[in-house]
Design a protein around this motif. Structure first.
Motif, PDB file in Angstrom:
ATOM      1  N   LYS A  16      56.354  34.863  46.416  1.00  0.00           N
ATOM      2  CA  LYS A  16      56.159  34.456  47.627  1.00  0.00           C
ATOM      3  C   LYS A  16      56.882  33.104  48.032  1.00  0.00           C
ATOM      4  N   ILE A  17      56.663  32.913  49.329  1.00  0.00           N
ATOM      5  CA  ILE A  17      57.336  31.479  49.726  1.00  0.00           C
ATOM      6  C   ILE A  17      56.142  30.803  50.578  1.00  0.00           C
ATOM      7  N   ASP A  18      55.824  29.712  50.028  1.00  0.00           N
ATOM      8  CA  ASP A  18      54.580  29.030  50.786  1.00  0.00           C
ATOM      9  C   ASP A  18      55.179  27.733  51.155  1.00  0.00           C
ATOM     10  N   MET A  19      54.424  27.230  52.269  1.00  0.00           N
ATOM     11  CA  MET A  19      54.855  25.779  52.828  1.00  0.00           C
ATOM     12  C   MET A  19      53.687  25.179  52.784  1.00  0.00           C
ATOM     13  N   MET A  20      53.616  23.759  52.312  1.00  0.00           N
ATOM     14  CA  MET A  20      52.417  22.973  52.404  1.00  0.00           C
ATOM     15  C   MET A  20      52.711  21.409  52.988  1.00  0.00           C
ATOM     16  N   GLU A  21      51.706  20.735  53.365  1.00  0.00           N
ATOM     17  CA  GLU A  21      52.204  19.399  53.737  1.00  0.00           C
ATOM     18  C   GLU A  21      52.315  18.434  52.547  1.00  0.00           C
ATOM     19  N   TYR A  22      53.093  17.473  52.644  1.00  0.00           N
ATOM     20  CA  TYR A  22      53.474  16.539  51.647  1.00  0.00           C
ATOM     21  C   TYR A  22      52.519  16.306  50.495  1.00  0.00           C
ATOM     22  N   ASP A  23      51.021  16.340  51.023  1.00  0.00           N
ATOM     23  CA  ASP A  23      49.801  15.859  50.202  1.00  0.00           C
ATOM     24  C   ASP A  23      49.257  17.021  49.557  1.00  0.00           C
ATOM     25  N   ALA A  24      49.906  18.414  49.582  1.00  0.00           N
ATOM     26  CA  ALA A  24      49.382  19.397  49.290  1.00  0.00           C
ATOM     27  C   ALA A  24      48.203  20.188  49.856  1.00  0.00           C
ATOM     28  N   GLN A  25      48.177  19.742  51.097  1.00  0.00           N
ATOM     29  CA  GLN A  25      47.115  20.256  51.818  1.00  0.00           C
ATOM     30  C   GLN A  25      47.748  21.417  52.714  1.00  0.00           C
ATOM     31  N   ASN A  26      46.895  22.480  53.248  1.00  0.00           N
ATOM     32  CA  ASN A  26      47.403  23.398  54.375  1.00  0.00           C
ATOM     33  C   ASN A  26      48.428  24.147  53.760  1.00  0.00           C
ATOM     34  N   GLN A  27      48.121  25.030  52.571  1.00  0.00           N
ATOM     35  CA  GLN A  27      49.220  25.639  52.063  1.00  0.00           C
ATOM     36  C   GLN A  27      49.173  27.002  52.664  1.00  0.00           C
ATOM     37  N   THR A  28      50.463  27.646  53.229  1.00  0.00           N
ATOM     38  CA  THR A  28      50.567  28.692  53.893  1.00  0.00           C
ATOM     39  C   THR A  28      51.619  29.753  53.607  1.00  0.00           C
ATOM     40  N   THR A  29      51.247  31.007  53.141  1.00  0.00           N
ATOM     41  CA  THR A  29      52.489  31.773  52.779  1.00  0.00           C
ATOM     42  C   THR A  29      53.091  32.243  54.106  1.00  0.00           C
ATOM     43  N   VAL A  30      54.614  31.977  53.950  1.00  0.00           N
ATOM     44  CA  VAL A  30      55.199  32.225  55.350  1.00  0.00           C
ATOM     45  C   VAL A  30      56.224  33.617  54.828  1.00  0.00           C
ATOM     46  N   TYR A  31      56.317  33.738  53.813  1.00  0.00           N
ATOM     47  CA  TYR A  31      57.043  35.019  53.434  1.00  0.00           C
ATOM     48  C   TYR A  31      56.509  35.740  51.857  1.00  0.00           C
ATOM     49  N   ALA A  32      56.244  36.976  51.845  1.00  0.00           N
ATOM     50  CA  ALA A  32      55.627  37.647  50.660  1.00  0.00           C
ATOM     51  C   ALA A  32      56.563  38.752  50.306  1.00  0.00           C
ATOM     52  N   GLY A  33      57.611  39.113  51.061  1.00  0.00           N
ATOM     53  CA  GLY A  33      58.298  40.360  50.866  1.00  0.00           C
ATOM     54  C   GLY A  33      59.346  40.094  49.691  1.00  0.00           C
TER      55      GLY A  33
END
Length: 70
Positions: A16-33
Motif C-alpha cells: 500500500k501507499i500511505d500518506m501522513m502528516e510529518y508528526d505521524a498523524q492522520n495516516q491515509t491509504t492513497v493506493y492499495a492496488g
C-alpha cells in the motif's frame, strides 16, 4: 519520503501507499492496488504521485501512472 509540501510523508508498506502528516498523524491509504514496490515518487507541485505498475496484468510490461491527490 517527504512530500513536496513539506508537511506530509509518503510511506510504502504491505503493498500500500500511505500518506501522513510529518508528526505521524492522520495516516491515509492513497493506493492499495498492484504496483512495483519502491517505485513511488511525488510530483514536484504536490498534486499527484507517480507509480510503476502493470495493473496486475503479467503479460504487459510495467508503465508509469499517476494518482491524483487533492
Amino acid at each position: 519520503m517527504w512530500y513536496p509540501d513539506s508537511k506530509h510523508l509518503v510511506y510504502v508498506h504491505d503493498g500500500k501507499i500511505d500518506m501522513m502528516e510529518y508528526d505521524a498523524q492522520n495516516q491515509t491509504t492513497v493506493y492499495a492496488g498492484p504496483f512495483v514496490n519502491d517505485y513511488v515518487f511525488p510530483w514536484p507541485d504536490a498534486t499527484k504521485l507517480v507509480i510503476l505498475t502493470n495493473m496486475g496484468n503479467p503479460s504487459i510490461a510495467p508503465n508509469l501512472y499517476t494518482i491524483g491527490l487533492k
